[in-house]
Design a protein around this motif. Sequence first.
Motif, PDB file in Angstrom:
ATOM      1  N   GLY A   1       0.826  -1.199   0.000  1.00 24.82           N
ATOM      2  CA  GLY A   1       0.000   0.000   0.000  1.00 24.82           C
ATOM      3  C   GLY A   1       0.857   1.244   0.000  1.00 24.82           C
ATOM      4  O   GLY A   1       1.953   1.263  -0.556  1.00 24.82           O
ATOM      5  N   THR A   2       0.331   2.271   0.638  1.00 18.61           N
ATOM      6  CA  THR A   2       1.027   3.552   0.735  1.00 18.61           C
ATOM      7  C   THR A   2       1.074   3.979   2.195  1.00 18.61           C
ATOM      8  O   THR A   2       0.276   3.535   3.012  1.00 18.61           O
ATOM      9  CB  THR A   2       0.293   4.642  -0.071  1.00 18.61           C
ATOM     10  N   SER A   3       2.019   4.849   2.500  1.00 22.29           N
ATOM     11  CA  SER A   3       2.125   5.372   3.858  1.00 22.29           C
ATOM     12  C   SER A   3       2.609   6.812   3.803  1.00 22.29           C
ATOM     13  O   SER A   3       3.467   7.155   2.992  1.00 22.29           O
ATOM     14  CB  SER A   3       3.116   4.515   4.666  1.00 22.29           C
ATOM     15  N   LEU A   4       2.045   7.636   4.669  1.00 26.69           N
ATOM     16  CA  LEU A   4       2.438   9.033   4.805  1.00 26.69           C
ATOM     17  C   LEU A   4       2.849   9.253   6.246  1.00 26.69           C
ATOM     18  O   LEU A   4       2.097   8.929   7.163  1.00 26.69           O
ATOM     19  CB  LEU A   4       1.252   9.951   4.456  1.00 26.69           C
ATOM     20  N   TYR A   5       4.081   9.756   6.449  1.00 28.37           N
ATOM     21  CA  TYR A   5       4.521  10.028   7.814  1.00 28.37           C
ATOM     22  C   TYR A   5       5.529  11.170   7.842  1.00 28.37           C
ATOM     23  O   TYR A   5       6.077  11.550   6.809  1.00 28.37           O
ATOM     24  CB  TYR A   5       5.093   8.772   8.478  1.00 28.37           C
TER      25      TYR A   5
END
Length: 129
Positions: A49-53
């Motif tokens: 998936g994707t991740s934003l941090y």
Amino acid sequence: ADGPGENVRVLNGSRIMRLWETTEMPVPLAVTADAGASAGNAYREGFVGTSLYTADLPPGTGLDDIPMHAQDSLDYIAVLSGSVDLVLPDGEVRLEAGDVLVQAGNVHSWANRGNVPARLLVVVLTGER
């Protein structure tokens, strides 16, 4: 959600605040809950998936804190404040506030040799070699 992110972890002195993730591609657009509250490590085994941090690296962060590593991902990284050195096997690249990096599964580490914390905004897309 509006307000400070509460999904925070401190790892070897660096503060990681997970803001959002999706667990499949293409990304479903029906959003019904805060996907940052339960987001996990973007580089965990089996994650797709994707991740934003955001990552806050304090002054003095180096290879003892963040060893050389590589992930199966394409990462978009923007330096929001401070400066940080991208450490590569054959050299280093200094990144300042406003710089953007696209990283594609390469071996690397990070060092903050400045006097103030460096804040990075990171978008991770899982990839295949």
